[in-house]
Design a protein around this motif. Sequence first.
Motif, PDB file in Angstrom:
ATOM      1  N   LEU A   1       0.832  -1.205   0.000  1.00  0.00           N
ATOM      2  CA  LEU A   1       0.000   0.000   0.000  1.00  0.00           C
ATOM      3  C   LEU A   1       0.864   1.252   0.000  1.00  0.00           C
ATOM      4  N   GLY A   2       1.851   1.289   0.887  1.00  0.00           N
ATOM      5  CA  GLY A   2       2.702   2.464   0.977  1.00  0.00           C
ATOM      6  C   GLY A   2       3.479   2.736  -0.295  1.00  0.00           C
ATOM      7  N   ARG A   3       3.966   1.686  -0.949  1.00  0.00           N
ATOM      8  CA  ARG A   3       4.735   1.876  -2.192  1.00  0.00           C
ATOM      9  C   ARG A   3       3.864   2.463  -3.283  1.00  0.00           C
ATOM     10  N   ILE A   4       2.650   1.942  -3.431  1.00  0.00           N
ATOM     11  CA  ILE A   4       1.790   2.429  -4.517  1.00  0.00           C
ATOM     12  C   ILE A   4       1.340   3.855  -4.240  1.00  0.00           C
ATOM     13  N   VAL A   5       0.933   4.138  -3.005  1.00  0.00           N
ATOM     14  CA  VAL A   5       0.441   5.484  -2.695  1.00  0.00           C
ATOM     15  C   VAL A   5       1.555   6.509  -2.851  1.00  0.00           C
ATOM     16  N   SER A   6       2.734   6.234  -2.337  1.00  0.00           N
ATOM     17  CA  SER A   6       3.818   7.205  -2.435  1.00  0.00           C
ATOM     18  C   SER A   6       4.232   7.405  -3.889  1.00  0.00           C
TER      19      SER A   6
ATOM     20  N   CYS B   1      -8.106  -1.172   3.555  1.00  0.00           N
ATOM     21  CA  CYS B   1      -7.180  -0.785   2.494  1.00  0.00           C
ATOM     22  C   CYS B   1      -7.248  -1.798   1.365  1.00  0.00           C
ATOM     23  N   TYR B   2      -7.001  -1.343   0.157  1.00  0.00           N
ATOM     24  CA  TYR B   2      -7.248  -2.163  -1.030  1.00  0.00           C
ATOM     25  C   TYR B   2      -6.167  -1.948  -2.077  1.00  0.00           C
TER      26      TYR B   2
ATOM     27  N   PHE C   1       1.424   9.345  -5.943  1.00  0.00           N
ATOM     28  CA  PHE C   1       1.323  10.776  -5.640  1.00  0.00           C
ATOM     29  C   PHE C   1       2.649  11.513  -5.773  1.00  0.00           C
ATOM     30  N   GLY C   2       3.680  10.817  -6.200  1.00  0.00           N
ATOM     31  CA  GLY C   2       4.975  11.461  -6.354  1.00  0.00           C
ATOM     32  C   GLY C   2       5.611  11.855  -5.038  1.00  0.00           C
ATOM     33  N   LEU C   3       5.347  11.097  -3.972  1.00  0.00           N
ATOM     34  CA  LEU C   3       5.910  11.364  -2.660  1.00  0.00           C
ATOM     35  C   LEU C   3       7.147  10.505  -2.448  1.00  0.00           C
ATOM     36  N   PRO C   4       8.058  10.921  -1.573  1.00  0.00           N
ATOM     37  CA  PRO C   4       9.221  10.084  -1.286  1.00  0.00           C
ATOM     38  C   PRO C   4       8.803   8.774  -0.639  1.00  0.00           C
ATOM     39  N   PRO C   5       9.556   7.703  -0.848  1.00  0.00           N
ATOM     40  CA  PRO C   5       9.159   6.394  -0.316  1.00  0.00           C
ATOM     41  C   PRO C   5       8.937   6.377   1.184  1.00  0.00           C
ATOM     42  N   TRP C   6       9.656   7.191   1.939  1.00  0.00           N
ATOM     43  CA  TRP C   6       9.464   7.152   3.390  1.00  0.00           C
ATOM     44  C   TRP C   6       8.077   7.623   3.808  1.00  0.00           C
ATOM     45  N   MET C   7       7.396   8.402   2.964  1.00  0.00           N
ATOM     46  CA  MET C   7       6.020   8.774   3.300  1.00  0.00           C
ATOM     47  C   MET C   7       5.090   7.573   3.211  1.00  0.00           C
ATOM     48  N   GLY C   8       5.464   6.580   2.406  1.00  0.00           N
ATOM     49  CA  GLY C   8       4.643   5.386   2.299  1.00  0.00           C
ATOM     50  C   GLY C   8       4.543   4.610   3.588  1.00  0.00           C
ATOM     51  N   THR C   9       5.520   4.785   4.488  1.00  0.00           N
ATOM     52  CA  THR C   9       5.467   4.034   5.744  1.00  0.00           C
ATOM     53  C   THR C   9       4.319   4.506   6.631  1.00  0.00           C
ATOM     54  N   LEU C  10       3.830   5.740   6.442  1.00  0.00           N
ATOM     55  CA  LEU C  10       2.665   6.182   7.202  1.00  0.00           C
ATOM     56  C   LEU C  10       1.444   5.364   6.810  1.00  0.00           C
TER      57      LEU C  10
END
Length: 279
Positions: free
Chosen positions: A151-156, A180-181, A159-168
């Motif tokens: 989930l974190g990898r796809i969302v980050s 989550c889906y 949205f063009g966010l850094p990978p560490w934001m995916g950990t949220l």
Amino acid sequence: MPEAGGIPYDPLALDATERRFWADLWRAASPALAAEHGIELRAFGPLQATVVRDLAPVRAMNLVLGAAEADADQLAAGLAWAEGQGVDFYVAVTPGLPGGASADALLRERGYELAYGWMKFVRGAEPPAGPEPEGVDVVELGGDPGDGALLGRIVSAGFGLPPWMGTLFEGVCGADGWRCYAALLDGEPVAAATLLVNGAVAECGAAATLEAARGRGCQSALLRRRIRDAAADGCRTLFVETGVRTDERPSASYRNILRAGFREAYVRPNWTVQATAAA
């Protein structure tokens, strides 16, 4: 109670759910990650400020919510704190609430200007109409150890966010109230989305698709699944938001939302000290 296309909704309940959405995400950051990247949450009565100092120019990731519910002292204190964090940020003022006019006045006094607004959409819990998108499989995440990371990898990435934001997002996968889906094309996960169930209200948020898979119906399929699951969980009102559609900012997500039976409720103004930055 206001209505949108015959659908009644409580703006205070929508706002409370939206604040929980961001608060849950920010609290999912580990202490080490929060310290490294400046991820911080503060509350001033009903006012909530969430910032990421390492994403200082990204106003959509630096938010002050609840301005129309806060009193003048709470709003002033929250603004002063946010102004001292070295980030660009949006201050959201939900229209039609009793405290909105005084919040607008205080923001103008402090030199804020209206920036790019977000459209809030609502719908009831009735099943979505029309056929399912072809070729898209939707699976719920949270049962396997790697689901949160997916989930974190796809969302980050979406949205063009850094990978560490995916950990949220990894941290809320499987958390209380969160569903989550992932959407799969030919068996490969290419899109993801979340559903936050907050009592009788549910927010469809964090919908992202990898660039190569866009335009294939993934987000329509994810919306339809979340509508059905929210109804099964007892929700009566669902909402989602995206940027206001303009000639300069056409939005495929806007069309998907309307096709899924949502109706435009209101434009949520965003105030900023400079109205020129991108969302």
